[in-house]
Design an enzyme around this catalytic site. Structure first.
Site, PDB file in Angstrom:
ATOM      1  N   ASP A  54       0.834  -1.207   0.000  1.00 57.38           N
ATOM      2  CA  ASP A  54       0.000   0.000   0.000  1.00 57.38           C
ATOM      3  C   ASP A  54       0.865   1.253   0.000  1.00 57.38           C
ATOM      4  O   ASP A  54       0.351   2.375  -0.062  1.00 57.38           O
ATOM      5  CB  ASP A  54      -1.017  -0.008   1.159  1.00 57.38           C
ATOM      6  CG  ASP A  54      -0.345   0.083   2.516  1.00 57.38           C
ATOM      7  OD1 ASP A  54       0.888  -0.048   2.594  1.00 57.38           O
ATOM      8  OD2 ASP A  54      -1.072   0.288   3.516  1.00 57.38           O
ATOM      9  N   SER A  55       2.184   1.077   0.016  1.00 58.81           N
ATOM     10  CA  SER A  55       3.116   2.190  -0.245  1.00 58.81           C
ATOM     11  C   SER A  55       2.798   2.804  -1.607  1.00 58.81           C
ATOM     12  O   SER A  55       3.176   3.944  -1.901  1.00 58.81           O
ATOM     13  CB  SER A  55       4.568   1.689  -0.212  1.00 58.81           C
ATOM     14  OG  SER A  55       4.706   0.502  -0.979  1.00 58.81           O
ATOM     15  N   ASP A  93      -1.151  -6.241  -0.501  1.00 64.28           N
ATOM     16  CA  ASP A  93      -1.312  -5.574   0.790  1.00 64.28           C
ATOM     17  C   ASP A  93      -2.765  -5.169   0.965  1.00 64.28           C
ATOM     18  O   ASP A  93      -3.348  -4.551   0.060  1.00 64.28           O
ATOM     19  CB  ASP A  93      -0.452  -4.297   0.768  1.00 64.28           C
ATOM     20  CG  ASP A  93       0.190  -3.998   2.092  1.00 64.28           C
ATOM     21  OD1 ASP A  93      -0.077  -4.717   3.063  1.00 64.28           O
ATOM     22  OD2 ASP A  93       0.990  -3.043   2.136  1.00 64.28           O
ATOM     23  N   LYS A 123      -1.251  -9.380   2.791  1.00 67.99           N
ATOM     24  CA  LYS A 123      -0.499  -8.903   3.962  1.00 67.99           C
ATOM     25  C   LYS A 123      -1.418  -7.991   4.760  1.00 67.99           C
ATOM     26  O   LYS A 123      -2.136  -7.184   4.167  1.00 67.99           O
ATOM     27  CB  LYS A 123       0.757  -8.141   3.526  1.00 67.99           C
ATOM     28  CG  LYS A 123       1.524  -7.560   4.715  1.00 67.99           C
ATOM     29  CD  LYS A 123       2.897  -7.054   4.325  1.00 67.99           C
ATOM     30  CE  LYS A 123       2.920  -5.658   3.772  1.00 67.99           C
ATOM     31  NZ  LYS A 123       2.377  -4.625   4.665  1.00 67.99           N
ATOM     32  N   GLU A 125      -1.466  -5.402   8.323  1.00 67.28           N
ATOM     33  CA  GLU A 125      -0.665  -4.735   9.344  1.00 67.28           C
ATOM     34  C   GLU A 125      -1.279  -4.931  10.729  1.00 67.28           C
ATOM     35  O   GLU A 125      -2.499  -4.942  10.882  1.00 67.28           O
ATOM     36  CB  GLU A 125      -0.598  -3.226   9.057  1.00 67.28           C
ATOM     37  CG  GLU A 125       0.198  -2.875   7.831  1.00 67.28           C
ATOM     38  CD  GLU A 125       0.411  -1.371   7.660  1.00 67.28           C
ATOM     39  OE1 GLU A 125       0.054  -0.593   8.572  1.00 67.28           O
ATOM     40  OE2 GLU A 125       0.920  -0.977   6.598  1.00 67.28           O
ATOM     41  N   GLU A 190       9.036  -3.933  10.519  1.00 65.54           N
ATOM     42  CA  GLU A 190       9.436  -2.640   9.946  1.00 65.54           C
ATOM     43  C   GLU A 190       9.906  -1.700  11.050  1.00 65.54           C
ATOM     44  O   GLU A 190       9.209  -1.487  12.058  1.00 65.54           O
ATOM     45  CB  GLU A 190       8.243  -2.029   9.183  1.00 65.54           C
ATOM     46  CG  GLU A 190       8.561  -0.655   8.595  1.00 65.54           C
ATOM     47  CD  GLU A 190       7.597  -0.200   7.509  1.00 65.54           C
ATOM     48  OE1 GLU A 190       6.703  -0.977   7.111  1.00 65.54           O
ATOM     49  OE2 GLU A 190       7.753   0.955   7.054  1.00 65.54           O
TER      50      GLU A 190
HETATM   51  O1  KIV Z   1       3.476  -1.082   1.623  1.00 68.12           O
HETATM   52  C1  KIV Z   1       4.607  -1.583   1.530  1.00 68.12           C
HETATM   53  O2  KIV Z   1       5.332  -1.420   0.554  1.00 68.12           O
HETATM   54  C2  KIV Z   1       5.063  -2.395   2.644  1.00 68.12           C
HETATM   55  C3  KIV Z   1       6.493  -2.816   2.679  1.00 68.12           C
HETATM   56  C4  KIV Z   1       7.343  -1.677   2.996  1.00 68.12           C
HETATM   57  C5  KIV Z   1       6.725  -3.948   3.592  1.00 68.12           C
HETATM   58  O3  KIV Z   1       4.302  -2.666   3.534  1.00 68.12           O
END
Ligand code: KIV
Length: 288
Positions: A54-55, A93, A123, A125, A190
């Site tokens: 989600d970056s 994510d 993924k 969080e 992280e």
């Molecule tokens: O959103 C993302 O790119 C991430 C990674 C930095 C692990 O969660």
């Protein structure tokens, strides 16, 4: 090529293969990608796991944090990445808000990433063992994520190192154990002190994948734009820039602009001619 790497290149990466990485004493490589061409690049470079993080909200969509990105926006990119990935494990994510409104809704959103996006795992969080268990129950493999969880930025008060001090350290260790017990197949750590990441790595059997978590994790991940020098708004200490593509791109793009303005582009070699065309004919005949 190492023995482990050649073993990997014979077949597609699966969740069990990732899960067993620590027993093979092998470091996992995860990279983010957000579109087809980036996916091809990271896979060709040897990524075991491709994460559509989600970056995306920050590095692709230009937001200041990751909170605004939606499931639909993420899916659009997961589908593009899927087209570029042949053998790496594709992880999507789950964005902020997609796993906060009850287990049923969470499973429904996660299923979209699997069924529509073609991801093999999601993924999520935070310390959410019940949510992990519900997803695993629905046959959706889960990568957990602890430490600095950017979706909690308001609660944490900014992008800060987590797990410092006895209490936070104990809490993180306990959370890691709970997520493993709930069925997570891997754990991103992280921005935590290197010795804490090392301790987590030794107390859980699932592989840990670090970002700003020191060298003792079972694998490492960096964001595509950070490692290639394309993101220059934030430069965390843990990022190593392996290229300066932002600088090179600016140089190339301004050279193109200059060439156009000065009549240096295109050349005759970069233009087509039509042998049947006589210069005596009106110009609209070439275009029409
Ligand atoms: O959103 C993302 O790119 C991430 C990674 C930095 C692990 O969660």
């Amino acid at each position: 090529m190492s023995e482990a790497r050649s073993d990997r290149s014979n077949r597609s990466v699966s969740v069990p293969w990732v899960l067993e990485a620590p027993t093979r004493d092998e470091r996992l490589v995860m990279m983010t990608a957000y579109d087809f061409s980036q996916a091809r690049l990271v896979e060709e470079a040897g990524a075991d796991i491709v994460l559509v993080g989600d970056s995306l909200a920050m590095v692709v969509l230009g937001h200041d944090d990751t909170l605004a990105v939606t499931v639909d926006e993420m899916l659009h990119h997961v589908k593009a990445v899927k087209r570029g990935v042949q053998s790496s494990l594709l992880v999507a994510d789950m964005p902020y808000g997609s796993f906060h409104l009850g287990q049923e809704r969470t499973v429904a959103e996660a299923l979209r990433f699997i069924k529509e996006g073609g991801a093999q795992a999601v993924k999520i969080e935070g310390r959410r063992p019940e949510t992990v268990a519900a997803l695993v129950e629905a046959e959706i493999p889960v990568m957990a994520h602890l430490g600095l969880t950017p979706q909690s930025i308001h609660k944490l008060g900014g992008f800060r190192v987590q797990g410092r001090g006895d209490g936070p350290r104990r809490e993180l260790l306990e959370a890691a154990r709970q997520l493993e017990a709930a069925g997570a197949f891997s754990l991103v750590l992280e921005c935590v002190p290197a010795d804490l990441a090392s301790e987590v790595t030794s107390v859980v059997e699932i592989p840990t994948i670090g970002i700003g978590a020191g060298p003792h994790c079972d694998g490492q991940v960096l964001v595509f734009h950070d490692l290639l020098g394309l993101e220059d708004r934030i430069s965390p200490r843990f990022v190593r820039r392996y290229a300066e593509l932002g600088r090179d791109a600016r140089r190339a793009l301004s050279t193109f602009a200059d060439d156009v303005r000065k009549g240096r582009f295109p050349s005759t070699e970069e233009s087509y001619d039509d042998p049947s065309f006589s210069t005596a004919e009106p110009i609209r005949k070439i275009c029409g």
